[in-house]
Design a protein around this motif. Structure first.
Motif, PDB file in Angstrom:
ATOM      1  N   THR A 292      16.874 -33.477 -20.912  1.00 55.79           N
ATOM      2  CA  THR A 292      16.031 -32.369 -21.363  1.00 55.79           C
ATOM      3  C   THR A 292      15.953 -31.255 -20.331  1.00 55.79           C
ATOM      4  OG1 THR A 292      14.741 -33.850 -22.758  1.00 55.79           O
ATOM      5  CG2 THR A 292      13.740 -31.736 -22.188  1.00 55.79           C
ATOM      6  N   ASN A 293      15.778 -31.597 -19.052  1.00 54.59           N
ATOM      7  CA  ASN A 293      15.675 -30.549 -18.032  1.00 54.59           C
ATOM      8  C   ASN A 293      16.946 -29.713 -17.966  1.00 54.59           C
ATOM      9  OD1 ASN A 293      13.077 -31.257 -17.293  1.00 54.59           O
ATOM     10  ND2 ASN A 293      13.741 -32.649 -15.671  1.00 54.59           N
TER      11      ASN A 293
ATOM     12  N   TRP B 182      15.743 -32.339 -31.627  1.00 57.28           N
ATOM     13  CA  TRP B 182      15.853 -32.449 -30.178  1.00 57.28           C
ATOM     14  C   TRP B 182      15.843 -31.090 -29.495  1.00 57.28           C
ATOM     15  CZ3 TRP B 182      14.126 -36.821 -29.618  1.00 57.28           C
ATOM     16  CH2 TRP B 182      14.605 -37.960 -30.246  1.00 57.28           C
TER      17      TRP B 182
ATOM     18  N   TRP C 159      12.282 -30.262 -29.010  1.00 55.63           N
ATOM     19  CA  TRP C 159      11.706 -30.963 -27.854  1.00 55.63           C
ATOM     20  C   TRP C 159      12.019 -30.198 -26.565  1.00 55.63           C
ATOM     21  CZ3 TRP C 159       8.194 -34.344 -26.530  1.00 55.63           C
ATOM     22  CH2 TRP C 159       8.222 -34.903 -25.243  1.00 55.63           C
TER      23      TRP C 159
ATOM     24  N   MET D 272       9.489 -28.085 -23.693  1.00 56.88           N
ATOM     25  CA  MET D 272       9.598 -28.124 -22.234  1.00 56.88           C
ATOM     26  C   MET D 272       9.866 -26.730 -21.660  1.00 56.88           C
ATOM     27  SD  MET D 272       8.980 -31.269 -21.609  1.00 56.88           S
ATOM     28  CE  MET D 272       7.991 -31.344 -23.105  1.00 56.88           C
TER      29      MET D 272
ATOM     30  N   PRO E 293       4.654 -33.122 -27.156  1.00 58.02           N
ATOM     31  CA  PRO E 293       4.438 -33.922 -25.947  1.00 58.02           C
ATOM     32  C   PRO E 293       3.093 -34.636 -25.871  1.00 58.02           C
ATOM     33  CG  PRO E 293       5.346 -31.767 -25.403  1.00 58.02           C
ATOM     34  CD  PRO E 293       4.924 -31.703 -26.832  1.00 58.02           C
TER      35      PRO E 293
ATOM     36  N   TYR F 114      17.174 -39.138 -23.510  1.00 57.57           N
ATOM     37  CA  TYR F 114      15.805 -39.145 -24.027  1.00 57.57           C
ATOM     38  C   TYR F 114      15.163 -40.504 -23.794  1.00 57.57           C
ATOM     39  CZ  TYR F 114      11.873 -38.483 -27.225  1.00 57.57           C
ATOM     40  OH  TYR F 114      10.609 -38.379 -27.762  1.00 57.57           O
TER      41      TYR F 114
ATOM     42  N   ARG G 217      14.556 -40.884 -19.821  1.00 60.94           N
ATOM     43  CA  ARG G 217      13.690 -39.951 -19.112  1.00 60.94           C
ATOM     44  C   ARG G 217      12.468 -39.491 -19.900  1.00 60.94           C
ATOM     45  NH1 ARG G 217      16.649 -38.552 -14.646  1.00 60.94           N
ATOM     46  NH2 ARG G 217      18.903 -38.920 -14.794  1.00 60.94           N
ATOM     47  N   ASP G 218      12.640 -39.197 -21.177  1.00 59.75           N
ATOM     48  CA  ASP G 218      11.532 -38.612 -21.926  1.00 59.75           C
ATOM     49  C   ASP G 218      10.559 -39.653 -22.476  1.00 59.75           C
ATOM     50  OD1 ASP G 218      12.211 -35.679 -21.933  1.00 59.75           O
ATOM     51  OD2 ASP G 218      14.064 -36.486 -22.734  1.00 59.75           O
TER      52      ASP G 218
ATOM     53  N   ARG H 224       8.115 -40.636 -19.859  1.00 63.28           N
ATOM     54  CA  ARG H 224       7.141 -39.562 -19.612  1.00 63.28           C
ATOM     55  C   ARG H 224       6.079 -39.536 -20.705  1.00 63.28           C
ATOM     56  NH1 ARG H 224       9.850 -33.953 -18.005  1.00 63.28           N
ATOM     57  NH2 ARG H 224      11.197 -34.331 -19.816  1.00 63.28           N
TER      58      ARG H 224
END
Length: 296
Positions: A81-82, A107, A110, A114, A134, A211, A214-215, A218
């Motif tokens: 994502t980043n 996606w 999403w 961010m 989120p 995803y 990492r996501d 989170r």
């Protein structure tokens, strides 16, 4: 870049720009306030074909193929994502877009959340389609986690890429489940075939795997609980969306998200382009009125 022939839509022009080290294909139509439209999976710019005749008279539509999809480059890395937010901001710079209204599906939406949290000054509004935000209700999310069973066949290294390349019937099945009506067969087959090359199948697998890695952690640890959107954000969510549950979205707007559950499935731009276009016009109208009040 893909060698497959590109589908055509009246009034749409095509060009390529380099951003964040990637050569992106960008489809464009219309004139006026810039509207940046970002596709979901397993699609590309053609996902917005129904919106072009509805919006191009009032807006400049910018419809890029994201990293790994359509006719943009498909490197081996960069699907977290980043990294995709980095792509989005660099792509805006390359297109000369200082500030835009963002319309994004799944996606891409999403990543849009961010981006709005990271660089709120770059976005006038975010219209997100068919994605969790989120700040989900965790109990409801756990109860409905089974809905995402199908991503297990796409997300694991080696397996996910093989399924996308060699089992197109599964991709076709998921796309068909995503609408409450009937797909136009040529478009359905276009999206199925678009992720079958080795590089693009890997991109699809990596997108889902990042995803997971990492996501989801989170979200599970409520990493975003102290953050609130500064960008006006509306989320359109199909009441028959097979992938996510509307119950997961009930936060009462406490983080700045206007959640609207509407008739339709997981691919609202496919089956409800009229509703998406009407919402865009409503949001732009609100902004224009607000600007006039300030000037007055």
């Amino acid at each position: 870049m893909q060698s497959r022939p590109m589908p055509q839509v009246a009034g749409v022009e095509h060009r390529y720009v380099v951003a964040n080290g990637i050569r992106f294909h960008v489809a464009e139509a219309g004139a006026g306030e810039p509207l940046l439209l970002l596709h979901g999976f397993p699609q590309h710019w053609y996902a917005w074909r129904h919106l072009v005749p509805l919006l191009a008279a009032q807006h400049r539509l910018i419809m890029p193929d994201l990293r790994g999809f359509g006719w943009s480059d498909a490197p081996h890395r960069g699907y977290g994502t980043n990294a995709r937010v980095d792509d989005l901001l660099a792509l805006m710079d390359a297109c000369g877009l200082d500030r835009v209204t963002l319309v994004a599906h799944e996606w891409a939406a999403w990543a849009g959340f961010m981006a709005c949290l990271r660089e709120p000054g770059r976005f006038r509004h975010h219209l997100a389609l068919n994605i969790v935000h989120p700040w989900p209700d965790h109990r409801a999310t756990i109860r409905h986690a089974w809905r995402m069973w199908y991503t297990a066949l796409w997300e694991y290294p080696l397996v996910g890429g093989a399924v996308l390349r060699h089992w197109p019937g599964f991709t076709r099945y998921i796309l068909r489940r995503g609408v409450t009506g009937v797909w136009q067969t040529p478009a359905l087959e276009e999206f199925v075939e678009s992720v079958r090359s080795r590089a693009r199948a890997h991109a699809g697998q990596a997108l889902h795997w990042q995803y997971v890695l990492r996501d989801i952690p989170r979200l599970a640890t409520r990493r975003f609980r102290h953050q609130r959107l500064q960008v006006p954000t509306t989320l359109l969510f199909g009441e028959d969306d097979f992938a996510f549950a509307a119950q997961s979205l009930d936060v009462g707007g406490s983080h700045g998200v206007d959640v609207r559950v509407v008739p339709g499935g997981h691919y609202l731009p496919e089956e409800r382009p009229d509703l998406v276009a009407a919402t865009v016009s409503e949001l732009f109208g609100t902004m224009e009125s607000h600007r006039e009040e300030i000037v007055g």
